[in-house]
Design a protein around this motif. Structure first.
Motif, PDB file in Angstrom:
ATOM      1  N   LYS A   1      13.390  -2.268  -6.261  1.00  0.00           N
ATOM      2  CA  LYS A   1      13.390  -3.680  -5.875  1.00  0.00           C
ATOM      3  C   LYS A   1      14.372  -4.476  -6.718  1.00  0.00           C
ATOM      4  CE  LYS A   1      10.185  -7.620  -5.948  1.00  0.00           C
ATOM      5  NZ  LYS A   1       8.767  -8.017  -6.121  1.00  0.00           N
ATOM      6  N   SER A   2      14.474  -4.148  -8.003  1.00  0.00           N
ATOM      7  CA  SER A   2      15.397  -4.876  -8.883  1.00  0.00           C
ATOM      8  C   SER A   2      16.853  -4.595  -8.540  1.00  0.00           C
ATOM      9  CB  SER A   2      15.131  -4.513 -10.343  1.00  0.00           C
ATOM     10  OG  SER A   2      15.521  -3.173 -10.623  1.00  0.00           O
ATOM     11  N   LYS A   3      17.107  -3.435  -7.973  1.00  0.00           N
ATOM     12  CA  LYS A   3      18.473  -3.046  -7.618  1.00  0.00           C
ATOM     13  C   LYS A   3      18.854  -3.503  -6.200  1.00  0.00           C
ATOM     14  CE  LYS A   3      19.172  -0.692 -11.427  1.00  0.00           C
ATOM     15  NZ  LYS A   3      20.181  -1.109 -12.441  1.00  0.00           N
ATOM     16  N   HIS A   4      17.853  -3.655  -5.352  1.00  0.00           N
ATOM     17  CA  HIS A   4      18.106  -3.975  -3.947  1.00  0.00           C
ATOM     18  C   HIS A   4      17.180  -5.113  -3.514  1.00  0.00           C
ATOM     19  CE1 HIS A   4      20.512  -0.297  -3.545  1.00  0.00           C
ATOM     20  NE2 HIS A   4      19.538   0.344  -4.165  1.00  0.00           N
ATOM     21  N   THR A   5      17.515  -6.304  -3.904  1.00  0.00           N
ATOM     22  CA  THR A   5      16.627  -7.450  -3.671  1.00  0.00           C
ATOM     23  C   THR A   5      16.491  -7.809  -2.185  1.00  0.00           C
ATOM     24  OG1 THR A   5      18.502  -8.933  -4.074  1.00  0.00           O
ATOM     25  CG2 THR A   5      17.061  -8.445  -5.949  1.00  0.00           C
ATOM     26  N   GLY A   6      17.430  -7.364  -1.353  1.00  0.00           N
ATOM     27  CA  GLY A   6      17.367  -7.687   0.068  1.00  0.00           C
ATOM     28  C   GLY A   6      16.708  -6.620   0.911  1.00  0.00           C
ATOM     29  N   PHE A   7      16.166  -5.582   0.267  1.00  0.00           N
ATOM     30  CA  PHE A   7      15.525  -4.490   0.997  1.00  0.00           C
ATOM     31  C   PHE A   7      14.217  -4.947   1.643  1.00  0.00           C
ATOM     32  CE2 PHE A   7      17.014   0.003  -0.364  1.00  0.00           C
ATOM     33  CZ  PHE A   7      18.334  -0.345  -0.119  1.00  0.00           C
ATOM     34  N   ILE A   8      13.749  -4.120   2.584  1.00  0.00           N
ATOM     35  CA  ILE A   8      12.412  -4.289   3.132  1.00  0.00           C
ATOM     36  C   ILE A   8      11.533  -3.145   2.646  1.00  0.00           C
ATOM     37  CG2 ILE A   8      13.086  -5.577   5.194  1.00  0.00           C
ATOM     38  CD1 ILE A   8      12.817  -2.894   6.743  1.00  0.00           C
ATOM     39  N   ALA A   9      10.248  -3.427   2.589  1.00  0.00           N
ATOM     40  CA  ALA A   9       9.240  -2.404   2.316  1.00  0.00           C
ATOM     41  C   ALA A   9       8.493  -2.159   3.616  1.00  0.00           C
ATOM     42  CB  ALA A   9       8.276  -2.873   1.231  1.00  0.00           C
ATOM     43  N   GLN A  10       8.492  -0.911   4.069  1.00  0.00           N
ATOM     44  CA  GLN A  10       7.898  -0.583   5.363  1.00  0.00           C
ATOM     45  C   GLN A  10       6.846   0.503   5.206  1.00  0.00           C
ATOM     46  OE1 GLN A  10      10.222   1.222   8.906  1.00  0.00           O
ATOM     47  NE2 GLN A  10      10.097  -0.980   9.361  1.00  0.00           N
TER      48      GLN A  10
ATOM     49  N   ASN B   1       0.854  -1.186   0.000  1.00  0.00           N
ATOM     50  CA  ASN B   1       0.000   0.000   0.000  1.00  0.00           C
ATOM     51  C   ASN B   1       0.893   1.240   0.000  1.00  0.00           C
ATOM     52  OD1 ASN B   1      -2.483  -1.442   0.197  1.00  0.00           O
ATOM     53  ND2 ASN B   1      -2.134  -1.728   2.386  1.00  0.00           N
ATOM     54  N   PHE B   2       0.828   2.012  -1.078  1.00  0.00           N
ATOM     55  CA  PHE B   2       1.669   3.198  -1.202  1.00  0.00           C
ATOM     56  C   PHE B   2       1.066   4.370  -0.423  1.00  0.00           C
ATOM     57  CE2 PHE B   2       2.523   0.755  -5.132  1.00  0.00           C
ATOM     58  CZ  PHE B   2       3.877   0.530  -4.930  1.00  0.00           C
ATOM     59  N   PRO B   3       1.930   5.294   0.072  1.00  0.00           N
ATOM     60  CA  PRO B   3       3.387   5.312  -0.060  1.00  0.00           C
ATOM     61  C   PRO B   3       4.043   4.304   0.877  1.00  0.00           C
ATOM     62  CG  PRO B   3       2.695   7.150   1.282  1.00  0.00           C
ATOM     63  CD  PRO B   3       1.442   6.496   0.790  1.00  0.00           C
ATOM     64  N   VAL B   4       5.281   3.944   0.549  1.00  0.00           N
ATOM     65  CA  VAL B   4       6.010   2.956   1.329  1.00  0.00           C
ATOM     66  C   VAL B   4       7.474   3.381   1.393  1.00  0.00           C
ATOM     67  CG1 VAL B   4       6.598   1.464  -0.623  1.00  0.00           C
ATOM     68  CG2 VAL B   4       6.308   0.459   1.651  1.00  0.00           C
ATOM     69  N   ILE B   5       8.152   2.954   2.444  1.00  0.00           N
ATOM     70  CA  ILE B   5       9.578   3.219   2.598  1.00  0.00           C
ATOM     71  C   ILE B   5      10.360   1.965   2.223  1.00  0.00           C
ATOM     72  CG2 ILE B   5      11.437   3.769   4.224  1.00  0.00           C
ATOM     73  CD1 ILE B   5       9.678   6.139   3.637  1.00  0.00           C
ATOM     74  N   LEU B   6      11.320   2.113   1.317  1.00  0.00           N
ATOM     75  CA  LEU B   6      12.217   1.018   0.970  1.00  0.00           C
ATOM     76  C   LEU B   6      13.587   1.317   1.562  1.00  0.00           C
ATOM     77  CD1 LEU B   6      11.351   0.274  -2.784  1.00  0.00           C
ATOM     78  CD2 LEU B   6      10.340  -0.673  -0.707  1.00  0.00           C
ATOM     79  N   LYS B   7      14.136   0.342   2.282  1.00  0.00           N
ATOM     80  CA  LYS B   7      15.442   0.541   2.909  1.00  0.00           C
ATOM     81  C   LYS B   7      16.081  -0.803   3.205  1.00  0.00           C
ATOM     82  CE  LYS B   7      13.301   1.129   7.481  1.00  0.00           C
ATOM     83  NZ  LYS B   7      13.131   2.048   8.623  1.00  0.00           N
ATOM     84  N   SER B   8      17.357  -0.746   3.551  1.00  0.00           N
ATOM     85  CA  SER B   8      18.096  -1.952   3.872  1.00  0.00           C
ATOM     86  C   SER B   8      17.502  -2.626   5.104  1.00  0.00           C
ATOM     87  CB  SER B   8      19.568  -1.612   4.123  1.00  0.00           C
ATOM     88  OG  SER B   8      20.263  -2.720   4.637  1.00  0.00           O
ATOM     89  N   ARG B   9      17.504  -3.940   5.086  1.00  0.00           N
ATOM     90  CA  ARG B   9      17.029  -4.694   6.245  1.00  0.00           C
ATOM     91  C   ARG B   9      18.001  -4.555   7.418  1.00  0.00           C
ATOM     92  NH1 ARG B   9      15.365 -11.170   6.159  1.00  0.00           N
ATOM     93  NH2 ARG B   9      14.976 -11.374   8.405  1.00  0.00           N
ATOM     94  N   THR B  10      19.255  -4.322   7.098  1.00  0.00           N
ATOM     95  CA  THR B  10      20.287  -4.177   8.122  1.00  0.00           C
ATOM     96  C   THR B  10      20.941  -2.808   7.976  1.00  0.00           C
ATOM     97  OG1 THR B  10      21.974  -5.159   6.699  1.00  0.00           O
ATOM     98  CG2 THR B  10      20.745  -6.650   8.133  1.00  0.00           C
ATOM     99  N   GLY B  11      21.761  -2.456   8.945  1.00  0.00           N
ATOM    100  CA  GLY B  11      22.465  -1.177   8.868  1.00  0.00           C
ATOM    101  C   GLY B  11      21.588  -0.035   9.309  1.00  0.00           C
ATOM    102  N   SER B  12      22.223   1.113   9.482  1.00  0.00           N
ATOM    103  CA  SER B  12      21.512   2.308   9.941  1.00  0.00           C
ATOM    104  C   SER B  12      21.896   3.485   9.069  1.00  0.00           C
ATOM    105  CB  SER B  12      21.873   2.599  11.405  1.00  0.00           C
ATOM    106  OG  SER B  12      23.269   2.779  11.544  1.00  0.00           O
ATOM    107  N   GLY B  13      21.258   4.609   9.322  1.00  0.00           N
ATOM    108  CA  GLY B  13      21.539   5.788   8.511  1.00  0.00           C
ATOM    109  C   GLY B  13      20.491   5.970   7.440  1.00  0.00           C
ATOM    110  N   SER B  14      20.539   7.132   6.777  1.00  0.00           N
ATOM    111  CA  SER B  14      19.494   7.486   5.808  1.00  0.00           C
ATOM    112  C   SER B  14      20.015   7.529   4.381  1.00  0.00           C
ATOM    113  CB  SER B  14      18.908   8.860   6.180  1.00  0.00           C
ATOM    114  OG  SER B  14      19.941   9.840   6.221  1.00  0.00           O
ATOM    115  N   ALA B  15      21.216   6.990   4.141  1.00  0.00           N
ATOM    116  CA  ALA B  15      21.825   7.105   2.815  1.00  0.00           C
ATOM    117  C   ALA B  15      21.055   6.341   1.753  1.00  0.00           C
ATOM    118  CB  ALA B  15      23.271   6.624   2.870  1.00  0.00           C
ATOM    119  N   ALA B  16      20.475   5.197   2.105  1.00  0.00           N
ATOM    120  CA  ALA B  16      19.766   4.370   1.120  1.00  0.00           C
ATOM    121  C   ALA B  16      18.347   4.098   1.604  1.00  0.00           C
ATOM    122  CB  ALA B  16      20.517   3.069   0.880  1.00  0.00           C
TER     123      ALA B  16
END
Length: 312
Positions: free
Chosen positions: A171-180, A142-157
């Motif tokens: 999603k194609s570039k970051h297959t290990g991301f989470i959608a939050q 359900n949009f909007p959604v936040i895509l980010k790394s499952r691990t690590g911290s910071g706001s760079a990605a």
């Protein structure tokens, strides 16, 4: 009682803040710091600075143990998140040689290192949580959604995504991301210090903050019983011993945690300056010393992140 302390990853923002606190602390006899590079300001803060090897090096642990023994180190504080993960994964959270580790407790580390595990933990413990899933799962969120790394911290990605086209591209570039789930931000973002002693004493400090270059560049102390109650419940349910940093937003359903940083955070020095001395409390707790009474910091006090320059 005075102790010898070694801080690893001391050249980063948090490591430098830790050093500034410890070099003025009555608890510290000798302060040592190491980093994998000397191209940072850590060497100006730590009087006993040396270059160490990366945690992936086969000699990493043996080098640390030799240094700890040679300099009679009592406590080691790892600041780099990859090192913390390494110590957690290899079951080295109690001590390295003769030196006690100063970290948050194991469960807090395991849950905090994994943002999907964080959301699942909150849900399982009937605490407010953001809907979170792996981008590799079928279907559209359900949009909007936040895509980010499952691990690590910071706001760079971290990406806010409003449509399926952008979602599929990232999603194609970051297959290990989470959608939050995107948490409304009209009431701002909050970063919170949470300390819990082994006897169960809980202390919290809440900042409403603004980010500058990925760091908390400005913040104001606020009082909010809903947030405070949530933080205290979280500390108990996660079986916290030590200090963590919790990030959350205020939404229509109340405060919702979206990230747990299971370590001292970039606001540790500001917290200390306001009297929330969780770094020193953690050392005293490990030494079985009494922790002094804490008077809540005054609401409305503000911090501003500045910079120091060094030349050599």
């Amino acid at each position: 009682m005075k102790v010898n302390v070694l801080v690893t990853g001391c050249g980063g923002d948090i490591g430098q803040s830790i050093g500034k606190i410890l070099k003025e602390s009555a608890l510290v006899n000798e302060l040592h710091g190491c980093d994998i590079s000397d191209k940072n300001a850590g060497k100006f803060i730590y009087s006993n600075f040396f270059i160490g090897v990366p945690y992936k090096d086969t000699n990493y642990l043996s080098n640390l143990e030799r240094y700890i023994e040679a300099h009679k180190i009592d406590f080691i504080i790892p600041m780099a998140e990859p090192e913390l993960r390494y110590f957690s994964d290899t079951d080295n959270l109690k001590s390295i040689g003769r030196a006690k580790m100063l970290t948050a407790s194991s469960e807090a580390l395991i849950i905090g290192f994994d943002k999907l595990a964080t959301a699942n933990f909150l849900k399982e413990n009937n605490l407010p949580f953001p809907e979170t899933t792996l981008v590799s799962k079928e279907g559209s969120p359900n949009f909007p959604v936040i895509l980010k790394s499952r691990t690590g911290s910071g706001s760079a990605a971290v990406y806010k995504v409003d449509n399926i086209e952008d979602y599929n591209y990232i999603k194609s570039k970051h297959t290990g991301f989470i959608a939050q789930e995107f948490l409304e931000d009209n009431q701002g973002e909050y970063t919170c210090g949470v300390f819990r002693s082994k006897k169960g004493t809980i202390r919290t400090l809440i900042f409403k903050r603004e980010l500058t270059g990925g760091y908390s560049g400005y913040g104001e102390i606020i009082k909010n019983e809903d947030i405070n109650n949530l933080l205290r419940n979280l500390a108990v349910k996660i079986n916290l011993e030590g200090s963590i940093n919790v990030q959350l937003r205020l939404t229509k359903k109340g405060p919702v945690v979206f990230e747990i940083n299971p370590r001292f955070s970039s606001t540790v020095l500001f917290r200390h300056m306001f009297g929330f001395k969780d770094l020193e409390w953690s050392i005293k707790d490990k030494l079985n010393m009494d922790i002094e009474a804490y008077e809540d910091a005054k609401e409305g006090q503000k911090f501003y992140k500045g910079f120091n320059e060094f030349i050599s």
